[in-house]
Structure formats: structure tokens, C-alpha cells
Design an enzyme around this catalytic site. Sequence first.
Site, PDB file in Angstrom:
ATOM      1  N   GLY A  79       0.861  -1.116  -0.010  1.00  0.00           N
ATOM      2  CA  GLY A  79       0.172  -0.233  -0.153  1.00  0.00           C
ATOM      3  C   GLY A  79       0.814   1.358   0.065  1.00  0.00           C
ATOM      4  N   ALA A  80       2.103   1.061  -0.594  1.00  0.00           N
ATOM      5  CA  ALA A  80       3.097   1.892  -0.426  1.00  0.00           C
ATOM      6  C   ALA A  80       3.023   3.558  -1.084  1.00  0.00           C
ATOM      7  CB  ALA A  80       4.572   1.487  -1.000  1.00  0.00           C
ATOM      8  N   MET A 112      -0.843   6.539   4.083  1.00  0.00           N
ATOM      9  CA  MET A 112      -0.355   5.988   5.199  1.00  0.00           C
ATOM     10  C   MET A 112       1.364   5.357   4.478  1.00  0.00           C
ATOM     11  SD  MET A 112      -1.470   6.046   8.120  1.00  0.00           S
ATOM     12  CE  MET A 112      -0.917   4.837   9.172  1.00  0.00           C
ATOM     13  N   THR A 151      -8.177  -1.457   7.833  1.00  0.00           N
ATOM     14  CA  THR A 151      -9.313  -1.767   8.550  1.00  0.00           C
ATOM     15  C   THR A 151     -10.432  -2.039   7.474  1.00  0.00           C
ATOM     16  OG1 THR A 151      -9.698   0.613   8.091  1.00  0.00           O
ATOM     17  CG2 THR A 151      -8.587   0.321  10.319  1.00  0.00           C
ATOM     18  N   ASN A 183      -6.244   0.289  15.099  1.00  0.00           N
ATOM     19  CA  ASN A 183      -5.553   1.652  15.812  1.00  0.00           C
ATOM     20  C   ASN A 183      -4.137   1.610  16.152  1.00  0.00           C
ATOM     21  OD1 ASN A 183      -4.987   4.230  16.897  1.00  0.00           O
ATOM     22  ND2 ASN A 183      -6.916   4.702  17.184  1.00  0.00           N
ATOM     23  N   HIS A 200     -13.646  14.198  13.931  1.00  0.00           N
ATOM     24  CA  HIS A 200     -13.075  13.954  12.767  1.00  0.00           C
ATOM     25  C   HIS A 200     -13.395  14.822  11.734  1.00  0.00           C
ATOM     26  CE1 HIS A 200     -12.234  10.247  15.072  1.00  0.00           C
ATOM     27  NE2 HIS A 200     -11.225  10.283  14.413  1.00  0.00           N
ATOM     28  N   HIS A 201     -12.426  14.908  10.689  1.00  0.00           N
ATOM     29  CA  HIS A 201     -12.716  15.571   9.257  1.00  0.00           C
ATOM     30  C   HIS A 201     -14.085  15.337   8.633  1.00  0.00           C
ATOM     31  CE1 HIS A 201     -11.491  11.900   7.383  1.00  0.00           C
ATOM     32  NE2 HIS A 201     -10.614  11.544   8.205  1.00  0.00           N
ATOM     33  N   LYS A 237     -14.924  11.868   6.802  1.00  0.00           N
ATOM     34  CA  LYS A 237     -15.123  10.761   7.508  1.00  0.00           C
ATOM     35  C   LYS A 237     -16.606  10.040   7.154  1.00  0.00           C
ATOM     36  CE  LYS A 237     -14.039   7.998  12.049  1.00  0.00           C
ATOM     37  NZ  LYS A 237     -13.289   7.020  10.993  1.00  0.00           N
ATOM     38  N   GLY A 255     -14.339   3.890  14.927  1.00  0.00           N
ATOM     39  CA  GLY A 255     -14.221   2.688  15.481  1.00  0.00           C
ATOM     40  C   GLY A 255     -13.602   2.609  16.847  1.00  0.00           C
ATOM     41  N   THR A 256     -12.535   3.903  16.924  1.00  0.00           N
ATOM     42  CA  THR A 256     -11.680   4.011  18.119  1.00  0.00           C
ATOM     43  C   THR A 256     -12.701   4.402  19.290  1.00  0.00           C
ATOM     44  OG1 THR A 256     -10.123   4.728  16.705  1.00  0.00           O
ATOM     45  CG2 THR A 256     -10.014   5.617  19.070  1.00  0.00           C
TER      46      THR A 256
HETATM   47  P1  NAD Z   1      -5.021   4.936   0.913  1.00  0.00           P
HETATM   48  O1  NAD Z   1      -6.352   4.896  -0.206  1.00  0.00           O
HETATM   49  O2  NAD Z   1      -4.334   6.480   0.861  1.00  0.00           O
HETATM   50  O3  NAD Z   1      -4.127   3.898   0.421  1.00  0.00           O
HETATM   51  C1  NAD Z   1      -4.166   2.690   0.056  1.00  0.00           C
HETATM   52  C2  NAD Z   1      -3.113   2.182  -0.870  1.00  0.00           C
HETATM   53  O4  NAD Z   1      -3.448   0.735  -0.926  1.00  0.00           O
HETATM   54  C3  NAD Z   1      -3.382   2.616  -2.236  1.00  0.00           C
HETATM   55  O5  NAD Z   1      -2.043   3.440  -2.529  1.00  0.00           O
HETATM   56  C4  NAD Z   1      -3.984   1.803  -2.989  1.00  0.00           C
HETATM   57  O6  NAD Z   1      -3.558   1.804  -4.221  1.00  0.00           O
HETATM   58  C5  NAD Z   1      -3.344   0.536  -2.370  1.00  0.00           C
HETATM   59  N1  NAD Z   1      -3.900  -0.751  -2.747  1.00  0.00           N
HETATM   60  C6  NAD Z   1      -5.549  -0.858  -3.009  1.00  0.00           C
HETATM   61  N2  NAD Z   1      -5.732  -1.945  -3.517  1.00  0.00           N
HETATM   62  C7  NAD Z   1      -4.291  -2.767  -3.603  1.00  0.00           C
HETATM   63  C8  NAD Z   1      -3.994  -3.983  -3.902  1.00  0.00           C
HETATM   64  N3  NAD Z   1      -4.858  -4.889  -4.500  1.00  0.00           N
HETATM   65  N4  NAD Z   1      -2.639  -4.382  -3.862  1.00  0.00           N
HETATM   66  C9  NAD Z   1      -1.838  -3.497  -3.456  1.00  0.00           C
HETATM   67  N5  NAD Z   1      -2.000  -2.142  -2.979  1.00  0.00           N
HETATM   68  C10 NAD Z   1      -3.466  -1.893  -3.207  1.00  0.00           C
HETATM   69  O7  NAD Z   1      -5.493   4.748   2.429  1.00  0.00           O
HETATM   70  P2  NAD Z   1      -4.586   5.174   3.685  1.00  0.00           P
HETATM   71  O8  NAD Z   1      -5.436   6.222   4.069  1.00  0.00           O
HETATM   72  O9  NAD Z   1      -3.476   5.065   3.555  1.00  0.00           O
HETATM   73  O10 NAD Z   1      -5.199   3.990   4.535  1.00  0.00           O
HETATM   74  C11 NAD Z   1      -4.895   2.652   4.273  1.00  0.00           C
HETATM   75  C12 NAD Z   1      -5.585   1.659   5.192  1.00  0.00           C
HETATM   76  O11 NAD Z   1      -4.949   1.947   6.417  1.00  0.00           O
HETATM   77  C13 NAD Z   1      -7.103   1.805   5.643  1.00  0.00           C
HETATM   78  O12 NAD Z   1      -7.871   0.717   5.489  1.00  0.00           O
HETATM   79  C14 NAD Z   1      -7.130   2.698   6.517  1.00  0.00           C
HETATM   80  O13 NAD Z   1      -8.383   2.663   7.207  1.00  0.00           O
HETATM   81  C15 NAD Z   1      -6.087   2.109   7.528  1.00  0.00           C
HETATM   82  N6  NAD Z   1      -5.465   2.801   8.475  1.00  0.00           N
HETATM   83  C16 NAD Z   1      -5.219   2.215   9.832  1.00  0.00           C
HETATM   84  C17 NAD Z   1      -4.725   2.911  10.772  1.00  0.00           C
HETATM   85  C18 NAD Z   1      -4.322   2.146  12.036  1.00  0.00           C
HETATM   86  O14 NAD Z   1      -3.634   2.960  12.995  1.00  0.00           O
HETATM   87  N7  NAD Z   1      -4.448   0.633  11.912  1.00  0.00           N
HETATM   88  C19 NAD Z   1      -4.538   4.482  10.671  1.00  0.00           C
HETATM   89  C20 NAD Z   1      -4.772   4.949   9.279  1.00  0.00           C
HETATM   90  C21 NAD Z   1      -5.209   4.310   8.438  1.00  0.00           C
END
Ligand code: NAD
Length: 264
Positions: free
Chosen positions: A9-10, A14, A98, A122, A153-154, A157, A163-164
Site C-alpha cells: 500500500g506504499a 499511510m 481496517t 488503531n 474528525h474531518h 469521514k 471505531g476508536t
Molecule cells: P489510501 O487509499 O491512501 O491508500 C491505500 C493504498 O493501497 C493505495 O495506494 C492503493 O493503491 C493501495 N492498494 C489498493 N488495492 C491494492 C492492491 N490490490 N494491492 C496493493 N495495493 C493496493 O488509504 P490510507 O489512508 O493510506 O489507509 C490505508 C488503510 O489503513 C485503510 O484501511 C485505513 O483505514 C487504514 N488505517 C489504519 C490505521 C491504524 O492505525 N491501524 C491508521 C490509518 C489508516
Amino acid sequence: MKPNLIIHGAAGRMGRRLLALAVETGEFDLIAAVDRAEHPDIGTDAGLAAGIGEINVQLDSAFPATADIVIDFSLPEATEKVVDYCRDNNVALVTGTTGLDEGVIEKMGVVAERIAIVQASNMSVGMNVLFSLVGKVANMVGADYDIEIVEAHHRFKKDSPSGTALTLAENIAKETGRPWPGCLVHGREGKVVPRQAGTIGMHAIRGGDITGEHSVILSTLGETLKLSHSAHNRDNFVRGALRAAKWLVGRPAGLYSMADVLGL
Ligand code: NAD
């Protein structure tokens, strides 16, 4: 030797901060930055996409043959592929994605018999400390303290309450013996809506670009105690995920939480 790290998800919000902070800490050897094949940045230097200059790792849609650990912040439908990769190649996994399907959560439980996984919706260190404290504090002050949770939140959302906020309420309910989720009262409206003893009030504010605010208010006649957490930006989740990754490398197989990582 530094652990070999893959970020999945690079190219996401995030993922880019993870990449930037993983490189900045110097504690990992970033060997791959993976995203979906259709992403427009595939093939470009991942450091450039993350705003930190070239790092000679290209954004790629394929996983390398092996690594020590994957950090996954992608989408629910992408996480299963990551779980399979980690199982097949004996790679540890930190996932913060999530909205995971029940099926993926179940699979993770099975796969965790073979590899080490940290899964947390979280990953903020401060919030996880608050998760572990709220129920104890509620028991310390006692049943005469009314409990209300306010989160902000913004404007973008989608879900409400967060969820938190629900986890905070659930932890209080479980530790104080309140019925869950029956003790929740969402907002209050009407001409005669007095507070019922033992309930947990839940209130959601939406506006602008607020990253995330949560307050647990414990109030009785004569005083109010407030436990509050503010997320300034996404970096608090990213730093928590990196801390989890560092902790996880070399651990025995198992499904771990942030409470395990932090020793709470
Ligand atoms: P985002 O949409 O900006 O990024 C998601 C990335 O995943 C994108 O670059 C997308 O192209 C990629 N992706 C989608 N399908 C894919 C696939 N099949 N293979 C590889 N990559 C793929 O979202 P974000 O804001 O970065 O959030 C990502 C996730 O993290 C969400 O589920 C978000 O709810 C969660 N999140 C969790 C926490 C935590 O503390 N656990 C905090 C913030 C966000």
C-alpha cells in the site's frame, strides 16, 4: 543486520509516510514498496512518490522472493493476498488495514499458527495506552460518574462514531460490567431526555480537516475528569506500526495486538 522490510500500500497516504519514516529511522532495510498494478506511480522511485528524494526502490506491483517483515496499510480486498504471501514465504506481518472481512480475519488466525502477525485497527501508541486505561479509571471513580465520549474528525469521514470511540466505550463497558452495546446512547435529542444511570453517551463532531480527537468524560456532582487524545497527523499511526514491526521481528508465530507490542 537490519530487518528487510516490504511496505504494502506504499503509494497510499499511510504507505508514503511509512516509507518516509522507515527510511528516516534507519532501522529497516526497505527492500520493496508494493502497490496495485494500476496505480499511476508504479515504476517510479518510491522515495520520490513519498517526497523524500530518490531511494532506489521502485514502486512495484510484485512482491520480492523473501523479506523479514511486511507492513500493510492498503485496502481490505488487498490484505488477503499479503497474508498468503507472508504464509508462503515465512514473513512476519504488521497490518493496520481496517474493514477486513470476517474471512480474512479468520484466515489470519489460522496463518498465525505459522507466522508472527500484529493486527490492529488503531496503531497509535497513545490511544492504545488509553484503551487499556479507560476501564480501570471508570472503575476507580465508581458508578456515580456519568461517562460520555466525544470524538471529532474531518468532514470526509464516512463512519460515525469512530471505531476508536466504540473501542473505548466497549472497554469501559466490559471492565465495569455494563451491557454491551446496550449501554450506548448516541447523541441526545428531545424535550425530555434525562440521562439514564449506567449509560455511556456517544457524540460525534465532523468538521474541516480534524485528524482525530477523542475525549472520555467522567463527570459527577462537583467534578469532571477528562481523558483526551489528539492525533496531530497520521504519523502517530505510522510510528506505532514501525514500533510494532521492530518488536515483531524474530518473535514466535502468533496473532499479536498493540497491547502485546506495548506490554500493556
Ligand atoms: P489510501 O487509499 O491512501 O491508500 C491505500 C493504498 O493501497 C493505495 O495506494 C492503493 O493503491 C493501495 N492498494 C489498493 N488495492 C491494492 C492492491 N490490490 N494491492 C496493493 N495495493 C493496493 O488509504 P490510507 O489512508 O493510506 O489507509 C490505508 C488503510 O489503513 C485503510 O484501511 C485505513 O483505514 C487504514 N488505517 C489504519 C490505521 C491504524 O492505525 N491501524 C491508521 C490509518 C489508516
